[in-house]
Write an enzyme that holds these catalytic residues in place. Sequence first.
Site, mmCIF file in Angstrom:
data_model
loop_
_atom_site.group_PDB
_atom_site.id
_atom_site.type_symbol
_atom_site.label_atom_id
_atom_site.label_comp_id
_atom_site.label_asym_id
_atom_site.label_seq_id
_atom_site.Cartn_x
_atom_site.Cartn_y
_atom_site.Cartn_z
ATOM 1 C CE LYS A 244 28.275 115.799 120.517
ATOM 2 N NZ LYS A 244 27.254 114.800 120.766
ATOM 3 C CE LYS B 266 27.831 126.281 122.908
ATOM 4 N NZ LYS B 266 26.808 126.991 122.120
ATOM 5 C CG HIS C 158 29.570 118.734 124.467
ATOM 6 N ND1 HIS C 158 30.276 118.891 123.298
ATOM 7 C CD2 HIS C 158 28.306 118.444 124.084
ATOM 8 C CE1 HIS C 158 29.481 118.691 122.269
ATOM 9 N NE2 HIS C 158 28.288 118.425 122.718
ATOM 10 C CE LYS D 170 19.043 114.431 125.170
ATOM 11 N NZ LYS D 170 19.110 115.765 124.552
#
Length: 491
Positions: A147, A181, A239, A339
């Site tokens: 990506k 994950k 995501h 962030k």
Amino acid sequence: MKASLKACDVVIFGGGGDLAMRKLLPALYHLDMDGLLAPTTRIIGASRREVSTAEYQEKIRAALDEFVPSSVGDEKTWPRFKERLSYVSVDAQQETDFSRLNDHQIGGDNRDVVFYLATSPDLFGSICSSLASHGLNAERMRVVLEKPLGRDLMSSRAINDEVMKNFNEQQAFRIDHYLGKETVQNLLAIRFGNTLFEPLWDSAHIDNVQITVSETVGVEGRWGYYDNAGAMRDMVQNHLIQLLCLVAMEPPGRMDADSVRDEKIKVLKALRPIAGANAYTKTVRGQYAKGMIKGKDVKGYFDEEGSNPNSRTETFVALRADIDNWRWAGVPFYLRTGKRLGQRYSEIVIQYKAVPHSIFSDESNRQLQRNQLIIRLQPEEKISLTVMNKVPGASEGMNLQPVDLNLSLTEAFNDKRSPEAYERLLLDVMRNDATLFMRYDEVEAAWKWVDGIMSAWSQTSERPKEYASGSWGPAASMALPIKDGRNWHDY
């Protein structure tokens, strides 16, 4: 993970770059350490720089010392891994350079080949075209696309179409490392491997779902790249939407690539569009300002090197998504990412509805909490279920208290090292298993939904809302679930 011992050539374009050194080569090293690579599997780095194989091996040794502590002083795996490594200088924009891959006999002896494109997506088309022109696109050869795949539907479609001219859909592996994950895969195990949860996995029992990916870091010297992407493109489009699909999908008929992805695409097509005025009631975007994280002063977005004070790129997004189908009608999905937030973690929270009638005393009722299933993806990987329990003791009445039933993957499997996401995904590519990778129609459906939001944002002069670094985003994001009579679970 069971051993995959079929010999394979792994060619990494951008083989000297940050992704290769931090993630891909350490992942391959761990696979070798665990005995999951065939003895004759080879790893070939490819980039424009003119360096020798010996110099490339030295660079990888230094990267492993930094990013794989267990490799320091490892005289068992490293000699074997080193023998797998070679390097070839290839300018991705010079088709003639690709003949050097044939000099390395890539794919000889009918070996499977994995071409990992750890480069700018702008180069995907030319790399695939050059590979095809040199006969390096046979059915046993696959390409991994890192990506971001474009910045909107049109650019994504252009990239995919260029790739598809030379490789078919079964050969294209669009990677999202979140899907590698352990706890993400455990989500499937929890839902479809137990009779406990799936009967309660619908609007009759679940009040809302919350998905959070929170980062404490800023743009970290990548202002130019990040300002062209932003949180919506960088995090939500891939995501968070992928996590939403795994939570919301129907049980697939079997655990294979197309069965799983067929169910995910149904979720994407059922997402209610957020466009026009809805974008201002269903979404919040922000930009981080100066603040303090872990006792240290940190810069604001416009204090970063190379910044443009006129930028309206979001570093934070919170939104409410609705899925218009029978299972999820009326259940809001709250997504947020940003962030420079107060804590680094990623998790999925399944918030169950309250009991329909409480039989307990007023005091116990004040302590009564709804059940929550919390799936933590990082920094630690664990699953917890909040249930109400009687407080031990012989006092009058029934005193209740919420208790977490915890499954820590580290503690439950203390003799097993939890593999990094890229380990699982690289091994799956070598096995030709696309279950955890995105299909072309998935990418397009996700972009269509995101483009509606981005288009609405672009039609206003309103700037993203400022939030202090170390906070949990703009105040308006806190109000997003409050408007529906709910709260983020950590408030």
